[in-house]
Write an enzyme that holds these catalytic residues in place. Structure first.
Site, short mmCIF file in Angstrom:
data_model
loop_
_atom_site.label_atom_id
_atom_site.label_comp_id
_atom_site.label_asym_id
_atom_site.label_seq_id
_atom_site.Cartn_x
_atom_site.Cartn_y
_atom_site.Cartn_z
N ASP A 1 39.29 19.50 38.03
CA ASP A 1 38.71 18.30 38.64
C ASP A 1 37.19 18.30 38.56
O ASP A 1 36.50 17.81 39.47
CB ASP A 1 39.17 18.15 40.10
CG ASP A 1 40.68 18.26 40.20
OD1 ASP A 1 41.36 17.55 39.45
OD2 ASP A 1 41.17 19.07 41.01
N LYS B 1 36.12 16.15 33.72
CA LYS B 1 36.20 16.29 32.26
C LYS B 1 36.46 14.94 31.58
O LYS B 1 35.90 14.64 30.54
CB LYS B 1 37.32 17.27 31.88
CG LYS B 1 37.05 18.69 32.34
CD LYS B 1 38.17 19.62 31.96
CE LYS B 1 39.42 19.46 32.79
NZ LYS B 1 39.32 19.87 34.19
N GLY C 1 44.84 15.15 35.67
CA GLY C 1 44.50 13.78 36.05
C GLY C 1 43.07 13.53 35.62
O GLY C 1 42.14 13.96 36.28
N HIS C 2 42.91 12.90 34.47
CA HIS C 2 41.56 12.67 33.95
C HIS C 2 41.16 11.22 34.20
O HIS C 2 41.72 10.30 33.62
CB HIS C 2 41.50 13.03 32.46
CG HIS C 2 41.66 14.50 32.22
ND1 HIS C 2 41.82 15.05 30.98
CD2 HIS C 2 41.68 15.53 33.09
CE1 HIS C 2 41.94 16.36 31.11
NE2 HIS C 2 41.85 16.67 32.37
N GLN D 1 43.10 21.19 33.39
CA GLN D 1 42.90 22.22 34.43
C GLN D 1 41.58 22.95 34.14
O GLN D 1 40.67 22.34 33.63
CB GLN D 1 44.10 23.18 34.53
CG GLN D 1 45.36 22.51 35.08
CD GLN D 1 46.14 21.77 34.02
OE1 GLN D 1 46.39 22.28 32.96
NE2 GLN D 1 46.53 20.54 34.32
P1 IMP Z 1 51.01 23.44 38.33
O1 IMP Z 1 50.08 23.34 37.18
O2 IMP Z 1 51.59 22.12 38.75
O3 IMP Z 1 52.07 24.49 38.12
O4 IMP Z 1 50.15 23.93 39.59
C1 IMP Z 1 49.59 25.24 39.66
C2 IMP Z 1 48.21 25.21 40.31
O5 IMP Z 1 47.30 24.54 39.45
C3 IMP Z 1 48.18 24.44 41.64
O6 IMP Z 1 47.24 25.08 42.49
C4 IMP Z 1 47.66 23.08 41.25
O7 IMP Z 1 47.02 22.42 42.31
C5 IMP Z 1 46.69 23.47 40.15
N1 IMP Z 1 46.47 22.38 39.20
C6 IMP Z 1 47.29 21.96 38.22
N2 IMP Z 1 46.76 20.95 37.53
C7 IMP Z 1 45.56 20.72 38.06
C8 IMP Z 1 44.49 19.82 37.75
O8 IMP Z 1 44.55 19.01 36.82
N3 IMP Z 1 43.39 19.91 38.55
C9 IMP Z 1 43.28 20.81 39.54
N4 IMP Z 1 44.22 21.67 39.86
C10 IMP Z 1 45.36 21.64 39.12
#
Ligand code: IMP
Length: 429
Positions: free
Chosen positions: A16, A19, A43-44, A227
Site C-alpha cells: 500500500d 505503487k 489493490g492498486h 504487495q
Molecule cells: P494474503 O496475501 O491474502 O495471503 O495475505 C497475507 C498477508 O499479506 C496479510 O497480512 C495481508 O494483509 C497482506 N497483504 C496481501 N496483499 C496485500 C496488499 O496488496 N497490500 C498490503 N498487504 C497485503
C-alpha cells in the site's frame, strides 16, 4: 538496435505504498505493463482526472490506449475477478490496452478461497495471519505441490474434468473432515470453470515470447510488483507474509525475463509506514498519531476495506529492503500526509534486550520485541499538495527527503504530494 528499458517497480515496506499511482504516472512512456506475482489480494488505486479506478488483478496500465498489458505466469489468477474487472473497464470504455494472460498462470479456484478463510479461522486468535481471504495461499500451495490448475487447463473441457475430479475429491475431504465445511458439488466448480476457460481463451498467449520480442524491439517494459518486500514469502516477516516472491527476484520467475534484461529497480516508499493484517511492525503508533496518519492518508484497504495499522517511517526495514532488491531509485509517496505536524519521527535503529541492533533482525519474534530508536526532524505547516518542484517544497520537507536519501544511499526521483496523477514532483524518474 534500440535498447530496451525494463523497469521493475516494487513496494519497499508492507504494501500500500501507492505503487498504482507511480505506475500510472510513468505510464505514458511505457509500452508493456506486466504483473508477475500475487493475485487479487492487491489493490492498486489509480486516480485519473479525478476518477478513481482500483485494480486488483489487471495491470495498472489498462487505462492507456494501445499498450500491452501482461499477466505473467507467476501471478495467481482469479477468473471471476479478472472477468469482472475487465468487464467493468469495458463498460466504462476504459479497456484501452491489449491484455494477455500467460497459460502458465495458476488459477485461484473457489475451493482456494473457502480454504483460505477456513484455515485462517482454524489458526485461532494469536496465530492468524490476517489474509485477504482471496485464496492466495492455498492456490500457491497447490502450485508448488503440483496440484494446481493453470489457465491452459481451463481451455480444454475434457482435460479440465480429468484434472478437477481428483482435485475436488481431495478438497472436499479437507473441507468436510478437517474444517467442518460443506462439500462443494463438482458441477458448481466445473461448469463455471468451463465458462471461464471460454472467456479467457482470447487473452491467452505465450508471454515469454511476447516479452522477449518486446525486449528485442527495444520496448519500455514496466514490471509491476504487488504487495511488498517485507511480505515476501522467503525474506519477509514470516509467517506474517503473503505466499509469493515479492522481492525483485520474483519478477524473473514470474515472467520468464532474465536478470540481465533488467534496467532499473524502482522502490516505492511511503513517507510513513502502514501494515494490514497481523505481524510485527516496530514503528506502529496505536494512539493519536496513528489515527491522524490513517485519517489523513485514507489508510483503509483497497481490497478488504480493513483499516491499516499506521506509524512512522522505519529505516531499518527500508535498508533491508534496499539490500534485497538492489534498488536504483526511490519514489516517495504521500509526503503531503505529513504536512502540519510539528515534528516528524523516523526510526533509525532498534534496541533489543538492551542492545542496539545494527540490522533488521532475521527473526520475526525478535522484531515483535524490538524498541524503535527515533530521530526527530522538524515538520512543516504548509500545504504542499500544489508543489510542482523540489525547490518549492518547504525546507523541512526537503530535509526529510534528503534524510531518506542519505540513510538509504538511493536518490528519490519522484515525490507524491497528493492523490492525483498531476500531484507528483518528478525529479527525473
Ligand atoms: P494474503 O496475501 O491474502 O495471503 O495475505 C497475507 C498477508 O499479506 C496479510 O497480512 C495481508 O494483509 C497482506 N497483504 C496481501 N496483499 C496485500 C496488499 O496488496 N497490500 C498490503 N498487504 C497485503
Amino acid at each position: 538496435m534500440k535498447k530496451s528499458k525494463v523497469d521493475l517497480l516494487i513496494g519497499a515496506q508492507w504494501g500500500d505504498e501507492g505503487k498504482g499511482k507511480v505506475v500510472d504516472m510513468m505510464g505514458a512512456d511505457v509500452d508493456v505493463f506486466v504483473r508477475y506475482q500475487g493475485g487479487a489480494n492487491a489493490g492498486h488505486t489509480v486516480i485519473v482526472n479525478g476518477q478513481k479506478v482500483v485494480f486488483h488483478l489487471l495491470p495498472s496500465g489498462m487505462l492507456y490506449p494501445g499498450k500491452l498489458c501482461i499477466i505473467g505466469n507467476g501471478l495467481v489468477l482469479d477468473p471471476e475477478q479478472f472477468l469482472a474487472e475487465n468487464a467493468g473497464l469495458h463498460e466504462r470504455g476504459q479497456d484501452r490496452a491489449r491484455l494477455v494472460v500467460s497459460p502458465h498462470a495458476h488459477v485461484v479456484m473457489p475451493y482456494h478461497k473457502i480454504l483460505d478463510r477456513a484455515q485462517e479461522a482454524a489458526r485461532g486468535k494469536g496465530r492468524q495471519i490476517g489474509t485477504t481471504g482471496r485464496g492466495i495461499g492455498p492456490c500457491y500451495v497447490d502450485k508448488y505441490a503440483r496440484n494446481g490448475l493453470r489457465v491452459e487447463d481451463l481451455l480444454d473441457p475434457d482435460l479440465l474434468r480429468e484434472k478437477l475430479v481428483p482435485l475436488m475429491e481431495e478438497k472436499n475431504q479437507l473441507l468436510t473432515r478437517l474444517y467442518n465445511e460443506k462439500p462443494i458439488p463438482f458441477d458448481e466448480v466445473y461448469e463455471p470453470a468451463r465458462e471461464w476457460g471460454k472467456a479467457l481463451a482470447p487473452y491467452v498467449d505465450d508471454v515469454v515470447r511476447l516479452l522477449r520480442a518486446a525486449v528485442d524491439a527495444g520496448r519500455h517494459i514496466l514490471l509491476e510488483g504487488a504487495q511488498a518486500v517485507l511480505l515476501d514469502v522467503d525474506h519477509g516477516t514470516y509467517p506474517y507474509v503473503t505466499s509469493s516472491s515479492t522481492i525483485a527476484a520474483g519478477a524473473f520467475t514470474g515472467t520468464g525475463l532474465a536478470p540481465c534484461d533488467l534496467t532499473r529497480v524502482i522502490a516505492v516508499v511511503k513517507a510513513y509506514t502502514t501494515r494490514v493484517g497481523e505481524g510485527p511492525m516496530p514503528t506502529e503508533e496505536r494512539g493519536e498519531i496513528g489515527e491522524l496518519l490513517r485519517r489523513r492518508g485514507g489508510e483503509f484497504g483497497a481490497t478488504t476495506g480493513r483499516s491499516r495499522r499506521c506509524g512512522w517511517l522505519d529505516m531499518m526495514g527500508l535498508k533491508y529492503s534496499m539490500e534485497l532488491n538492489g534498488v536504483d531509485v526511490l519514489a516517495l509517496t504521500k509526503l503531503d500526509v505529513l504536512s502540519g505536524m510539528d515534528r516528524i519521527r523516523i526510526c533509525s535503529g532498534y534496541e533489543y534486550d538492551g542492545r542496539r541492533l545494527d540490522r533488521f533482525p532475521t527473526s520475526s519474534r525478535v522484531l515483535e520485541e524490538v524498541v524503535p530508536v527515533y530521530e526527530t526532524l522538524p515538520g512543516w505547516k504548509e500545504d504542499i499538495s500544489g508543489c510542482t518542484s523540489f525547490e518549492s517544497l518547504p525546507d523541512a520537507a526537503q530535509n526529510f527527503v534528503r534524510f531518506i536519501e542519505a540513510q538509504l544511499d538511493v536518490p528519490v526521483k519522484l515525490i507524491g504530494v497528493g492523490p492525483d496523477r498531476a500531484q507528483t514532483i518528478d525529479r527525473g524518474l
